[in-house]
Write a protein that holds these residues in place. Structure first.
Motif, PDB file in Angstrom:
ATOM      1  N   LYS A  28      -9.666   2.814  -0.021  1.00 49.06           N
ATOM      2  CA  LYS A  28      -9.829   1.660   0.975  1.00 49.06           C
ATOM      3  C   LYS A  28      -8.757   0.659   0.093  1.00 49.06           C
ATOM      4  N   PRO A  29      -8.508  -0.397   1.050  1.00 41.62           N
ATOM      5  CA  PRO A  29      -7.253  -1.151   0.412  1.00 41.62           C
ATOM      6  C   PRO A  29      -7.387  -2.113  -0.512  1.00 41.62           C
ATOM      7  N   TYR A  30      -8.588  -2.434  -0.730  1.00 40.13           N
ATOM      8  CA  TYR A  30      -9.136  -3.573  -1.749  1.00 40.13           C
ATOM      9  C   TYR A  30      -8.419  -3.479  -2.972  1.00 40.13           C
ATOM     10  N   ILE A  31      -8.332  -2.164  -3.705  1.00 37.79           N
ATOM     11  CA  ILE A  31      -8.135  -2.101  -5.076  1.00 37.79           C
ATOM     12  C   ILE A  31      -6.457  -2.337  -5.151  1.00 37.79           C
ATOM     13  N   TYR A  32      -5.834  -2.050  -4.255  1.00 32.47           N
ATOM     14  CA  TYR A  32      -4.379  -2.130  -4.148  1.00 32.47           C
ATOM     15  C   TYR A  32      -4.107  -3.579  -4.079  1.00 32.47           C
ATOM     16  N   LEU A  33      -4.975  -4.294  -3.230  1.00 31.71           N
ATOM     17  CA  LEU A  33      -4.376  -5.677  -2.920  1.00 31.71           C
ATOM     18  C   LEU A  33      -4.759  -6.825  -4.138  1.00 31.71           C
ATOM     19  N   ILE A  34      -5.986  -6.324  -4.660  1.00 29.11           N
ATOM     20  CA  ILE A  34      -6.390  -7.673  -5.588  1.00 29.11           C
ATOM     21  C   ILE A  34      -5.288  -7.905  -6.799  1.00 29.11           C
ATOM     22  N   PRO A  35      -5.283  -9.117  -7.060  1.00 31.99           N
ATOM     23  CA  PRO A  35      -4.273  -9.699  -7.944  1.00 31.99           C
ATOM     24  C   PRO A  35      -4.586  -9.314  -9.485  1.00 31.99           C
TER      25      PRO A  35
ATOM     26  N   LYS B  28       0.246 -11.034  -4.774  1.00 32.14           N
ATOM     27  CA  LYS B  28      -1.214 -10.619  -4.277  1.00 32.14           C
ATOM     28  C   LYS B  28      -2.261 -11.705  -4.002  1.00 32.14           C
TER      29      LYS B  28
ATOM     30  N   LEU C  80       0.629  -1.281   0.139  1.00 33.63           N
ATOM     31  CA  LEU C  80       0.056   0.024   0.129  1.00 33.63           C
ATOM     32  C   LEU C  80       0.882   1.165   0.174  1.00 33.63           C
TER      33      LEU C  80
ATOM     34  N   PHE D 151      -0.517   2.120 -10.344  1.00 38.72           N
ATOM     35  CA  PHE D 151      -0.638   1.424  -9.019  1.00 38.72           C
ATOM     36  C   PHE D 151       0.626   0.974  -8.739  1.00 38.72           C
TER      37      PHE D 151
ATOM     38  N   LYS E 139      -6.780  -2.148 -13.463  1.00 41.04           N
ATOM     39  CA  LYS E 139      -7.375  -1.491 -12.046  1.00 41.04           C
ATOM     40  C   LYS E 139      -7.765  -0.108 -12.590  1.00 41.04           C
TER      41      LYS E 139
ATOM     42  N   LEU F  65       1.383   4.073  -6.540  1.00 38.04           N
ATOM     43  CA  LEU F  65       0.380   4.917  -5.619  1.00 38.04           C
ATOM     44  C   LEU F  65       0.498   4.424  -4.282  1.00 38.04           C
ATOM     45  N   GLU F  66       0.279   5.242  -3.288  1.00 39.41           N
ATOM     46  CA  GLU F  66       0.329   5.105  -1.969  1.00 39.41           C
ATOM     47  C   GLU F  66      -1.237   5.263  -1.349  1.00 39.41           C
ATOM     48  N   ILE F  67      -1.509   4.399  -0.404  1.00 35.48           N
ATOM     49  CA  ILE F  67      -2.918   4.411   0.091  1.00 35.48           C
ATOM     50  C   ILE F  67      -2.747   5.674   1.088  1.00 35.48           C
TER      51      ILE F  67
END
Lengths: 231, 521
Positions: B375-382, A70, A50, B515, B388, B518-520
């Motif tokens: 929210k963190p989900y978009i960064y996390l999904i493979p 991921k 993140l 992405f 994205k 990009l940082e949350i």
């Protein structure tokens, strides 16, 4: 397995993570301990991809920001962040699709049952209390059956039953060979389940000990923590 | 009162000290202050009715409509949540301290006065516009300032008092809500009757909102007379109604101060609501939360995986809060389309386009894309970065297209525009929406997350203006050269659509790897 090498992260003038290196083996539970502002959450967020950082982070041998990596890790944020207009169940459905998990309905039901969310599965994210939101966050991370899982202050807001359940889950994950990283400043909450501790202060890991090391020195985790952070 | 003044003093002092530490924000505030001074100077110096001389009836209709809208929201909130002058930290630290509730109330009044003062800044920016269109004198400007100041303060008090009644029981609240809805229904029925007679929405609105009966409605009628003095001149009616406002405001203050010493519970719900709004505003999702409203139960089946699932989740969210892409915002847009002839009586559909693309900018910066990144989900999904970006912005483009179509079909009907112009306007609206969305992506790629929300908006605004400028300039020159021809009529729209589309596509290509950086927040 998680490998962190020379992790460095700076916010403006503040060094939040200063040359941090550690690894967490398969089936190992590592706890990141440290006072407020020690850099625990920053470290976890860097591992989760993140934040931008210098150094290298590998998840099961793959660079943490790669798509392959991921697929392998789950993340439970410090502050649960749910979609206001999605129900509890729809959050799990979304994760199942986004991670391309295939048929996993039974797993979803089991998780909801376990965290006492089954009767709330049609509630919207915005209608849930903070504790409930945290439970949904945990379910989302567990649904993907991760090889590495990151928990950032997971106990905050949970009721005693959920805390007990979560501790059981930590041990189950360990048995399945998952690398578990828990960031917390509530030492009691990880007592009895950890294998390795990394104590952080001012953005650096100032001490790393295994459970065996500590048992040999006949010290408690709490004693060690205060000795390191206040000594 | 000493500890309460201490909070006020320290708050102010620390705000100023904080500005010293953040020179960029300080510069921003200085610019806003200079704009404010400039606006006040311009307001008094400039002659009135520069552009056109709007009638006193039209001014009266606008003022009355604004008063009704303001009163509607104040009373509705008063019935459901009440009103509050306090923050959650006041509830936790001041309400629980051994301080008399009356002193705490005075402290609340002072805080509200400060908030009201800041609200006046925004009024200042609208006065030159009013002066351009209506014969407002120097004293008229003062009248507007004074009445708006009292309006903000009085409506808060009304909200507080209504809640103290409605919070007694659920049944009472429901009955009050029903009664209130019935009044609103009757109000609209009255309008429909006038509309039926005149067959002209604008004429009907002007006649209906200038009805003498409105003068007898407490507060709305009084404020209306006071505000009308800005164009009609200050006379006995102004003084009489101002006295009525002052007396009733004082009476409400006395009721709350003397009789309602146990008001803490009454302000609790509204304080929590205010706190939530503040948080939403800080997180840049105030509009989104407001627009979301209640969610319906719907059936939905995901068919895509990875980043495509994000797009489908957006579709699901739209489906829950409306009919496909038509939601609360679309209804506002339709309302605006209908009222456009009323707002711009001497203009064309093109004016509606320019005005709405200006408004769209402020809604876009809090759109689905911005929400997704919080929210963190978009960064996390493979999934890959390009996918994205594309799928996280796709639904909003469709939404803009649908809103554009609804807006310009209604505006086109009001302005009697031809179908080609309506379609071109809708596509232009959508293309500007795309520029705003991908301009935001580009801004994040170039500057990352900017910590000050206001500065962030400023940066995006300038960047987007920079991107838009060539297309706009060419389009305007083209419409001048080919003025009055078929090409001039439609060509300028096509240039805008083409340029915006190509620019958006290139920005998407340029930012496809965002992405990875990009940082949350």
């Amino acid at each position: 397995m998680l490998t962190v090498k020379n992790l460095y992260k700076q916010y403006d003038k503040i060094i939040a993570a200063n040359n941090i290196s550690f690894d967490v083996q398969d089936g190992e539970i590592a706890v990141l301990l440290g006072p407020n502002g020690a850099g625990k959450s920053t470290t976890i967020k860097c591992i989760a991809g993140l934040l931008r950082y210098e150094g290298s982070i590998d998840i099961c041998g793959k660079q943490n920001k790669s798509i392959e990596a991921k697929r392998l890790f789950g993340y439970v944020p410090e502050t649960p962040a749910l979609y206001e207009m999605l129900t509890v169940y729809e959050h799990l459905e979304f994760i199942a699709q986004a991670y391309n998990l295939g048929e996993c309905r039974q797993r979803m039901e089991n998780l909801l049952e376990r965290f006492e969310l089954a009767d709330k599965k049609d509630k919207l994210g915005k209608e849930l209390s903070k504790g409930m939101q945290q439970k949904v966050s945990i379910c989302c991370a567990l649904l993907i059956e991760p090889k590495v899982i990151l928990f950032d202050e997971p106990m905050v807001g949970l009721d005693p039953r959920a805390i007990k359940e979560l501790k059981g889950i930590f041990l189950e994950l360990k048995e399945k060979g998952c690398s578990v990283i828990i960031s917390t400043h509530i030492i009691d909450s990880v007592e009895g389940i950890w294998d390795k501790t990394l104590i952080m202060k001012n953005g650096a890991v100032v001490m790393s000990r295994t459970r065996e090391d500590l048992e040999k020195s006949a010290e408690s985790l709490e004693q060690l923590f205060f000795q390191v952070t206040e000594g | 009162m000493k500890p309460l003044f201490y909070i006020l003093r320290k708050n102010l002092k620390n705000h100023i000290k904080e500005l010293g530490k953040r020179p960029v924000v300080l510069v921003g505030y200085i610019l806003v202050a200079l704009c404010f001074i400039f606006m006040i100077a311009v307001t008094f110096i400039m002659p009135s009715s520069l552009l056109r001389k709007g009638s006193a009836e039209l001014f009266g209709a606008i003022v009355t409509a604004a008063l009704f809208v303001f009163a509607y929201f104040s009373i509705r909130q008063g019935i459901n949540k009440g009103s509050s002058f306090f923050s959650l930290s006041d509830v936790n630290l001041v309400f629980t301290a051994p301080i008399s509730p009356k002193k705490v109330l005075v402290y609340g009044f002072i805080q509200q006065l400060m908030v009201t003062f800041f609200a006046m800044l925004f009024v200042s920016f609208q006065i030159p516009n009013l002066k351009n269109n209506f014969p407002i004198t120097g004293i008229g400007v003062l009248v507007i300032y004074v009445s708006v100041f009292f309006l903000f303060f009085t409506m808060q008090l009304i909200g507080m008092l209504i809640y103290s009644v409605s919070s007694r029981s659920k049944k009472l609240r429901e009955n009050l809500q029903r009664g209130f809805n019935a009044i609103i229904g009757l109000f609209f029925m009255g309008f429909l009757m006038v509309l039926f007679q005149t067959k002209d929405p604008m004429k009907a609105a002007v006649i209906y909102l200038n009805n003498d009966g409105i003068g007898y409605i407490p507060f709305i009628g009084w404020f209306r007379v006071v505000l009308l003095s800005a164009v009609q001149g200050v006379g006995p009616a102004f003084y009489l109604n101002m006295v009525l406002i002052l007396l009733s405001t004082a009476l409400m203050v006395i009721i709350i101060y003397k009789l309602k010493t146990d008001y803490y519970e009454d302000v609790l719900a509204a304080t929590e609501l205010n706190e939530q709004r503040r948080r939403n505003k800080k997180e840049g999702k105030a509009n989104a939360v407001w627009m979301a409203g209640k969610a319906r139960k719907v059936r939905f089946k995901y068919t895509g995986t990875g980043a495509r699932a994000v797009f489908q989740r957006h579709l699901l969210e739209y489906k829950k809060t409306g009919l496909f892409f038509i939601n609360k915002f679309s209804l506002i847009i339709i309302g605006f389309g209908l009222a456009s002839k009323f707002f711009f009586p001497h203009s064309s559909i093109r004016t509606v386009l320019y005005f709405t693309i200006y408004l769209l900018f402020f809604f876009s910066i809090q759109g689905k894309w911005a929400q997704e990144l919080s929210k963190p989900y978009i960064y996390l999904i493979p999934a890959g970065s390009a996918g994205k970006v594309f799928f996280a912005t796709l639904a909003e483009n469709f939404k803009n297209g649908m809103d554009g179509l609804l807006l310009f079909i209604t505006a086109g009907f009001m302005f009697r525009s031809d179908i080609v112009t309506v379609i071109l306007c809708a596509l232009s609206y959508m293309s500007f929406g795309a520029i705003y969305i991908y301009g935001d992506v580009l801004s994040r790629k170039l500057f990352g997350e900017v910590h000050s929300k206001n500065l962030d908006v400023f940066i995006k605004l300038f960047l987007i203006l920079f991107i838009l400028a060539p297309g706009l300039v060419v389009s305007i020159i083209f419409s001048f050269i080919y003025a009055g021809t078929f090409l001039g009529e439609y060509g300028s729209y096509l240039i805008l659509i083409g340029y915006n589309g190509i620019a958006s596509f290139f920005i998407l290509l340029l930012t496809k790897s965002i992405f990875e950086r990009l940082e949350i927040r």
